[in-house]
Motif scaffolding. Structure first.
Motif, PDB file in Angstrom:
ATOM      1  N   GLU A   1       0.823  -1.208   0.000  1.00 31.66           N
ATOM      2  CA  GLU A   1       0.000   0.000   0.000  1.00 31.66           C
ATOM      3  C   GLU A   1       0.862   1.265   0.000  1.00 31.66           C
ATOM      4  N   ILE A   2       1.946   1.281   0.778  1.00 33.68           N
ATOM      5  CA  ILE A   2       2.834   2.451   0.773  1.00 33.68           C
ATOM      6  C   ILE A   2       3.458   2.621  -0.605  1.00 33.68           C
ATOM      7  N   ASN A   3       3.890   1.512  -1.197  1.00 36.14           N
ATOM      8  CA  ASN A   3       4.494   1.570  -2.536  1.00 36.14           C
ATOM      9  C   ASN A   3       3.499   2.132  -3.545  1.00 36.14           C
ATOM     10  N   ASP A   4       2.250   1.659  -3.469  1.00 39.21           N
ATOM     11  CA  ASP A   4       1.195   2.164  -4.353  1.00 39.21           C
ATOM     12  C   ASP A   4       0.965   3.657  -4.152  1.00 39.21           C
ATOM     13  N   LEU A   5       0.816   4.058  -2.901  1.00 39.28           N
ATOM     14  CA  LEU A   5       0.518   5.457  -2.582  1.00 39.28           C
ATOM     15  C   LEU A   5       1.617   6.386  -3.078  1.00 39.28           C
ATOM     16  N   VAL A   6       2.867   6.050  -2.780  1.00 38.23           N
ATOM     17  CA  VAL A   6       3.973   6.953  -3.101  1.00 38.23           C
ATOM     18  C   VAL A   6       4.198   7.032  -4.607  1.00 38.23           C
ATOM     19  N   ARG A   7       4.186   5.902  -5.263  1.00 37.48           N
ATOM     20  CA  ARG A   7       4.472   5.906  -6.714  1.00 37.48           C
ATOM     21  C   ARG A   7       3.321   6.515  -7.516  1.00 37.48           C
ATOM     22  N   LYS A   8       2.079   6.291  -7.100  1.00 47.19           N
ATOM     23  CA  LYS A   8       0.953   6.871  -7.834  1.00 47.19           C
ATOM     24  C   LYS A   8       0.786   8.360  -7.540  1.00 47.19           C
ATOM     25  N   SER A   9       1.302   8.810  -6.383  1.00 49.30           N
ATOM     26  CA  SER A   9       1.214  10.226  -6.048  1.00 49.30           C
ATOM     27  C   SER A   9       2.334  11.039  -6.678  1.00 49.30           C
ATOM     28  N   ARG A  10       3.347  10.376  -7.212  1.00 48.94           N
ATOM     29  CA  ARG A  10       4.524  11.065  -7.735  1.00 48.94           C
ATOM     30  C   ARG A  10       4.173  12.050  -8.849  1.00 48.94           C
ATOM     31  N   LYS A  11       3.131  11.758  -9.608  1.00 54.26           N
ATOM     32  CA  LYS A  11       2.782  12.633 -10.740  1.00 54.26           C
ATOM     33  C   LYS A  11       2.372  14.039 -10.286  1.00 54.26           C
ATOM     34  N   TYR A  12       2.026  14.182  -9.005  1.00 55.13           N
ATOM     35  CA  TYR A  12       1.651  15.494  -8.497  1.00 55.13           C
ATOM     36  C   TYR A  12       2.846  16.266  -7.947  1.00 55.13           C
ATOM     37  N   PHE A  13       4.013  15.648  -7.923  1.00 52.29           N
ATOM     38  CA  PHE A  13       5.228  16.279  -7.408  1.00 52.29           C
ATOM     39  C   PHE A  13       6.215  16.444  -8.570  1.00 52.29           C
ATOM     40  N   HIS A  14       6.720  17.637  -8.755  1.00 52.32           N
ATOM     41  CA  HIS A  14       7.533  17.945  -9.936  1.00 52.32           C
ATOM     42  C   HIS A  14       8.999  17.573  -9.777  1.00 52.32           C
TER      43      HIS A  14
ATOM     44  N   LYS B   1     -18.960 -28.004  24.647  1.00 46.01           N
ATOM     45  CA  LYS B   1     -18.333 -28.682  23.508  1.00 46.01           C
ATOM     46  C   LYS B   1     -16.932 -28.129  23.262  1.00 46.01           C
ATOM     47  N   PRO B   2     -15.997 -28.987  22.820  1.00 50.12           N
ATOM     48  CA  PRO B   2     -14.646 -28.502  22.495  1.00 50.12           C
ATOM     49  C   PRO B   2     -14.663 -27.681  21.213  1.00 50.12           C
ATOM     50  N   PHE B   3     -13.669 -26.825  21.080  1.00 53.00           N
ATOM     51  CA  PHE B   3     -13.593 -25.989  19.878  1.00 53.00           C
ATOM     52  C   PHE B   3     -13.041 -26.799  18.717  1.00 53.00           C
ATOM     53  N   SER B   4     -13.713 -26.698  17.567  1.00 56.17           N
ATOM     54  CA  SER B   4     -13.273 -27.402  16.363  1.00 56.17           C
ATOM     55  C   SER B   4     -13.638 -26.551  15.151  1.00 56.17           C
ATOM     56  N   PHE B   5     -12.637 -26.260  14.335  1.00 54.28           N
ATOM     57  CA  PHE B   5     -12.894 -25.418  13.156  1.00 54.28           C
ATOM     58  C   PHE B   5     -11.830 -25.684  12.089  1.00 54.28           C
ATOM     59  N   LYS B   6     -12.256 -25.766  10.852  1.00 58.68           N
ATOM     60  CA  LYS B   6     -11.335 -25.936   9.731  1.00 58.68           C
ATOM     61  C   LYS B   6     -11.193 -24.605   9.008  1.00 58.68           C
ATOM     62  N   MET B   7      -9.925 -24.143   8.893  1.00 60.49           N
ATOM     63  CA  MET B   7      -9.669 -22.852   8.248  1.00 60.49           C
ATOM     64  C   MET B   7     -10.215 -22.841   6.827  1.00 60.49           C
ATOM     65  N   GLN B   8     -10.899 -21.748   6.486  1.00 61.14           N
ATOM     66  CA  GLN B   8     -11.509 -21.630   5.164  1.00 61.14           C
ATOM     67  C   GLN B   8     -10.512 -21.186   4.099  1.00 61.14           C
ATOM     68  N   GLY B   9      -9.511 -20.426   4.519  1.00 61.32           N
ATOM     69  CA  GLY B   9      -8.531 -19.953   3.536  1.00 61.32           C
ATOM     70  C   GLY B   9      -7.775 -18.743   4.044  1.00 61.32           C
ATOM     71  N   GLN B  10      -6.883 -18.242   3.204  1.00 59.28           N
ATOM     72  CA  GLN B  10      -6.062 -17.079   3.536  1.00 59.28           C
ATOM     73  C   GLN B  10      -6.060 -16.128   2.346  1.00 59.28           C
ATOM     74  N   LEU B  11      -6.064 -14.816   2.636  1.00 60.24           N
ATOM     75  CA  LEU B  11      -6.009 -13.809   1.587  1.00 60.24           C
ATOM     76  C   LEU B  11      -5.021 -12.722   1.986  1.00 60.24           C
ATOM     77  N   CYS B  12      -4.308 -12.181   0.987  1.00 63.32           N
ATOM     78  CA  CYS B  12      -3.365 -11.092   1.272  1.00 63.32           C
ATOM     79  C   CYS B  12      -3.209 -10.227   0.036  1.00 63.32           C
ATOM     80  N   ALA B  13      -3.462  -8.916   0.198  1.00 63.66           N
ATOM     81  CA  ALA B  13      -3.242  -7.963  -0.890  1.00 63.66           C
ATOM     82  C   ALA B  13      -1.764  -7.599  -0.940  1.00 63.66           C
ATOM     83  N   ILE B  14      -1.201  -7.519  -2.141  1.00 61.96           N
ATOM     84  CA  ILE B  14       0.226  -7.216  -2.273  1.00 61.96           C
ATOM     85  C   ILE B  14       0.473  -5.914  -3.019  1.00 61.96           C
ATOM     86  N   GLY B  15      -0.602  -5.113  -3.214  1.00 62.02           N
ATOM     87  CA  GLY B  15      -0.459  -3.825  -3.886  1.00 62.02           C
ATOM     88  C   GLY B  15      -0.685  -3.927  -5.378  1.00 62.02           C
TER      89      GLY B  15
END
Length: 735
Positions: A193-206, A358-372
């Protein structure tokens, strides 16, 4: 905490018999538990939720707050609006009495008050621990709360503004280098997200070029995102590197400083922003519970009650819950926390009705991660996805997981508008008037340079600094001259602040240094009304004036001499810090020593005791435990200023003058600090006087051999004297 046997315990509240269930923590687990309990239990059962903030933080979207994609308030769901029929309180719970079934909380007026409970749910998570790496607490941005995300967003935008007007190319790159420590989900998302913000904002800085920007992920393991499959890890790394993110694997952070991040191998990554996504510790409340823990998390029974305490439950990040699905401890992630919250609520309802839990029992549904860059990685029900499709899925799933419909609508609109319009570059400069903070510097780091503007006043907490004098810009480091050494309790930076002038000296960390830093306004206000501080500053300014101005001959005598030429042996062998005061007094008396050097287990200088310090033993002795010896650490001067044998005598004299010392410990190395002798002011003065008398005799003999008999002889003598190196050095000093 005491252990009590559970029984159906009723509390009289509001004139009728009712159960009171107290929940500590308003995260995913606590909110889900409170919501489910309200549905399962009758209205006469009170549910009270304690949370320091009055909102629930949706942590997966904090990185989006940093990049200004989502508004801060939309990531926090107000608990009072979210939990109807639940009493929400923002006081801190400070203690638990299990045997009397009470919690204690700090009320609005600062008083500690009790509250009874029939069931207690602990879901207070963990807290950030930046102190795991030296300097992180002082120089790194954490990412745990909405305030953290907002502060980091403002800082990133401020770095862009500074870089835009900076004329120094190296300083510009320093402003635009962003270092993220940790390559897990949080680290990867915020770096993207920082990489996205800084590089996309560069066009406003001369005046900012693409090559000026650098975003670095520092990760100690051999791959990013260790929680997902190998193919997705590799995809994440390749895509992030394509977007301009530098990924450093098998790299361990050793120290954060004002200059950047130093790694274990000694590499310094220079950058003006360090973000730390590693390092957590147990909250104080959980730390007080004397029950078995796994990595600081409470080990629970299978139904998530605490061992021997059936009316107290623990879940979420503060609990080590065994998953009956695979027999392993549950990972500290949101989807497990939510399921645990729902099941604890169901187990409490069962226990109130006298049914089996009852004991706790749960199967993980999945994982997600945004990379910019509108890209993500996902692993859902065994299916692995990456790229734009995974990114849309990531947004859709998290949108649906937001706890309230107003949040879902607002965040959905913001994401839609973000696809059409650029993100806003406006930022609030928060906390600009509060300028008391701490700063950490590594050995060799410059705290400020000669010629820099004076903005802060420094008080040394740990370590030592060198005061340097240089003849101008562009000088090599070996041409800088150390004119004084300052240690713990000393301060610097006051003269330029008082005069509102540029820095007249450079200051460099001699060892690892931690300082308390006061901004100009705070320093001025405190020094103007606190007379002792004002007097101390005035005396320090007087001591630190150019002592050689009126005695240039002494300077000429000392400047080429090393301390090693005048070291005297230690007055007695060094003593371990574990020794008692009684033994040290006996050893000093036996050897007739006026001082004793104290060393730690590694043989490095830890303190010094002089005859004056022995008087402190008379004050400490009556307060000490009669069954234990008074340790020498109670009366010694802790971490005294010392110099290395290869340093100059002029530096030694200036340091002794600045600290009003009659002797100075000498060590073999300024970092390792093993004492090898001492330097006494009597020996230095005796040497200087002998040299001055010898020079005077030589000058007298020279004038006898070459008498001045005319005006021409006088002019030739003056011209010769002015061309000598000694005259040139003296003139420079006087200027």
């Amino acid at each position: 905490m005491g252990i009590t046997k559970w029984d159906p315990w009723q509390i009289t509240y509001g004139g009728k018999m009712s159960d009171r269930i107290v929940i500590v923590g308003g995260g995913f687990a606590g909110v889900k538990c409170a919501r489910t309990l309200r549905k399962l239990l009758p209205d006469n059962c009170d549910i009270v939720l304690f949370n320091r903030e009055n909102h629930m933080v949706f942590h997966p979207l904090l990185a989006e707050v940093v990049s200004a994609t989502v508004q801060p308030k939309d990531v926090g769901a107000p608990l009072r609006q979210l939990l109807k029929g639940v009493q929400c309180r923002t006081e801190d719970v400070t203690n638990i009495a299990a045997d009397s079934r009470q919690i204690f909380y700090e009320a609005h007026d600062g008083q500690v008050r009790p509250m009874d409970f029939s069931h207690l749910v602990l879901t207070c998570g963990n807290t950030v621990n930046l102190s795991l790496v030296p300097g992180m607490d002082e120089h790194a941005f954490p990412l745990k709360t909405i305030g953290d995300a907002l502060a980091l967003q403002a800082h990133v935008m401020e770095q862009l503004e500074k870089a835009e007007v900076c004329e120094n190319p190296e300083k510009k790159k320093w402003y635009l280098t962003f270092i993220v420590v940790g390559g897990g989900f949080s680290g990867v998302e915020v770096a993207g997200e920082i990489n996205d913000l800084v590089r996309k904002s560069r066009k406003y800085f001369h005046h900012i070029k693409e090559e000026d920007i650098k975003v670095v992920i520092v990760h100690s393991k051999d791959a990013l995102l260790p929680e997902v499959g190998e193919s997705l890890r590799q995809f994440a790394r390749v895509e992030m590197e394509k977007a301009g993110v530098t990924v450093m694997l098998k790299a361990t952070a050793a120290m954060a400083t004002n200059e950047g991040l130093r790694l274990n191998d000694g590499t310094l990554i220079r950058g003006g922003t360090v973000v730390c996504t590693i390092g957590t510790t147990t909250t104080p409340l959980i730390g007080k519970i004397n029950l078995p823990k796994q990595y600081g998390r409470l080990i629970t029974e299978p139904d998530m009650s605490l061992p021997g305490l059936p009316s107290i439950w623990a879940l979420g990040d503060c609990a080590a819950v065994v998953n009956a699905q695979d027999g392993k401890f549950c990972p500290p992630v949101a989807q497990f926390a939510e399921r645990q919250g729902a099941q604890v609520a169901q187990n409490i309802a069962r226990r109130i009705k006298g049914q089996a839990t009852k004991p706790f029992s749960f199967k993980m549904q999945g994982q997600l991660c945004a990379i910019g860059g509108k890209s993500a990685v996902a692993e859902i029900l065994g299916i692995r996805l990456s790229g734009g499709l995974a990114w849309f899925m990531w947004r859709g799933i998290y949108l649906m997981k937001l706890p309230s419909w107003p949040q879902k609508i607002k965040v959905g609109l913001e994401w839609g508008l973000d696809l059409l319009f650029g993100r806003t570059l406006a930022h609030l400069k928060a906390d600009r008037t509060k300028r008391i903070c701490r700063a950490h510097y590594g050995a060799g780091d410059y705290i400020f340079l000669q010629g820099d503007p004076a903005t802060d006043f420094y008080v040394i907490d740990k370590g030592e600094v060198e005061i340097l004098s240089t003849s101008g810009e562009g000088k090599a480091e070996e041409e800088e001259e150390v004119i004084a050494i300052l240690g713990p309790g000393d301060f610097f930076g006051e003269s330029s602040l008082l005069d509102r002038a540029m820095r007249t000296r450079s200051v460099r960390a001699r060892s690892e240094v931690t300082c308390m830093v006061l901004g100009r306004n705070v320093f001025t206000q405190i020094s103007s009304c606190l007379i002792p501080l004002k007097q101390a500053v005035a005396k320090a300014a007087q001591r630190r004036s150019n002592m050689w101005l009126h005695v240039p001959d002494v300077r000429l005598i000392l400047e080429d001499q090393k301390i090693s030429s005048m070291i005297e042996p230690l007055p007695m062998p060094s003593v371990p810090v574990t020794q008692s005061v009684e033994n040290v007094i006996a050893m000093m008396h036996e050897s007739n020593a006026d001082a004793c050097y104290i060393v730690d287990k590694d043989g490095m200088l830890a303190g010094i005791i002089t005859r004056s310090n022995l008087l402190a033993a008379l004050e400490k002795a009556p307060l000490a435990d009669p069954n234990e010896d008074l340790p020498v650490s109670e009366i010694m001067i802790l971490n005294p200023v010392c110099l290395a044998a290869d340093e100059g005598l002029a530096t030694a004299v200036a340091t002794m003058r600045d600290h009003d010392l009659k002797q100075l410990p000498i060590v073999n190395d300024k970092i390792k600090r093993v004492p090898i002798g001492r330097l006494r002011i009597e020996k230095i003065v005796s040497y200087v006087l002998r040299q001055m008398l010898e020079r005077k005799r030589n000058q007298t003999a020279s004038s006898t051999d070459n008498p001045i008999t005319s005006q021409e002889d006088l002019e030739r003598a003056i011209a010769k004297a002015r061309s000598s190196p000694e005259y040139a050095s003296r003139k420079t000093l006087e200027i």
